[in-house]
Design an enzyme around this catalytic site. Structure first.
Site, PDB file in Angstrom:
ATOM      1  N   GLU A  80      42.715  39.664  67.419  1.00 39.48           N
ATOM      2  CA  GLU A  80      42.761  40.539  66.263  1.00 39.48           C
ATOM      3  C   GLU A  80      41.508  41.101  65.953  1.00 39.48           C
ATOM      4  O   GLU A  80      40.593  40.481  65.913  1.00 39.48           O
ATOM      5  CB  GLU A  80      43.396  39.804  65.087  1.00 39.48           C
ATOM      6  CG  GLU A  80      44.875  39.310  65.322  1.00 39.48           C
ATOM      7  CD  GLU A  80      45.591  40.350  65.455  1.00 39.48           C
ATOM      8  OE1 GLU A  80      45.507  41.319  65.049  1.00 39.48           O
ATOM      9  OE2 GLU A  80      46.772  39.910  65.694  1.00 39.48           O
ATOM     10  N   CYS A 143      48.891  34.586  58.714  1.00 43.10           N
ATOM     11  CA  CYS A 143      47.771  34.663  59.642  1.00 43.10           C
ATOM     12  C   CYS A 143      46.631  35.759  59.173  1.00 43.10           C
ATOM     13  O   CYS A 143      45.645  35.418  59.061  1.00 43.10           O
ATOM     14  CB  CYS A 143      48.337  35.168  60.853  1.00 43.10           C
ATOM     15  SG  CYS A 143      49.147  33.926  61.801  1.00 43.10           S
ATOM     16  N   HIS A 167      46.536  35.558  68.219  1.00 45.03           N
ATOM     17  CA  HIS A 167      47.939  35.486  67.915  1.00 45.03           C
ATOM     18  C   HIS A 167      48.637  35.386  69.297  1.00 45.03           C
ATOM     19  O   HIS A 167      48.320  35.968  70.284  1.00 45.03           O
ATOM     20  CB  HIS A 167      48.431  36.851  67.257  1.00 45.03           C
ATOM     21  CG  HIS A 167      48.933  36.829  65.854  1.00 45.03           C
ATOM     22  ND1 HIS A 167      48.644  37.592  65.060  1.00 45.03           N
ATOM     23  CD2 HIS A 167      49.558  35.785  65.259  1.00 45.03           C
ATOM     24  CE1 HIS A 167      49.136  37.406  63.847  1.00 45.03           C
ATOM     25  NE2 HIS A 167      49.712  36.015  64.180  1.00 45.03           N
TER      26      HIS A 167
END
Ligand code: PCA
Length: 197
Positions: A80, A143, A167
């Site tokens: 991310e 998250c 992730h």
């Protein structure tokens, strides 16, 4: 030695297992070369998770904070890049809360960039033979919330901590009977990718 805080999440959304927690448990037994390792399994609870994470960051002041979560349906490990100041849940959290269009931190910045070297990390995972991609959105659920909280805590408390998030695809056993034909990765492969990261 560099201090590393590695976090995962408990199962959520009707599942009894979370690949992120399983990977963290593997590291707990084996450790990580060159790092002094601290681990946490966070609850999928919008009220409790940020408090637990913030307390651990302030207490440990680690050099690195690498957080893991499950992203069912994604075919590769997603590195991310950003966290946004929005909570907008498609499903309730494990305490039954379903938040719609609220900020993670009222009056906080719209977004934070992750402070890990995301492109290098993505390359390192691929180099280990594990599919990986850069991702521009961690969603608007727990998250994204914990990434935002970690980055906000590091920024506002001037911590030395570089923070980021991976992730993970579902485990094969989570999707074995799913008619949607979802992708998955074995725990061995996930572990190998996270270790390379
Ligand atoms: N994945 C969820 C929350 C917990 C987890 O493992 C998410 O992507 O927000």
């Amino acid at each position: 030695m560099n201090q590393l805080l590695l976090t995962g999440f408990e199962p959520f959304g009707g599942s009894t297992i979370n690949p992120a927690a399983e990977v963290v448990k593997r590291f707990e037994t084996g450790g990580v070369q060159a790092f002094s390792l601290h681990t946490l399994i966070l609850p999928v609870d919008t009220m409790r998770a940020p408090k637990i994470l913030e307390a651990a960051l302030l207490d440990l002041r680690p050099d690195w904070c690498v957080m893991l979560g499950e992203a069912r349906g994604r075919p590769a490990i997603s590195v991310e890049r950003v966290a946004i100041n929005v909570l907008d849940f498609q499903i309730p959290d494990n305490a039954g809360q379903q938040i719609v269009d609220e900020p993670v931190v009222p009056d906080g910045p719209a977004a934070y960039f992750c402070t890990l070297p995301v492109r290098h990390i993505c390359e390192a995972i691929r180099e280990a033979g594990v599919p990986a991609e850069l991702s521009l959105s961690a969603g608007t659920y727990l998250c994204n919330q914990v990434i935002y909280v970690a980055l906000h805590t590091a920024a506002t408390h001037k911590l030395p901590t570089r923070c980021g998030f991976l992730h993970l695809p579902a485990l094969p056993e989570q999707v074995a009977r799913d008619p949607r034909r979802l992708p998955s990765m074995t725990l061995d492969l996930l572990f190998c990718g996270v270790e390379a990261a």
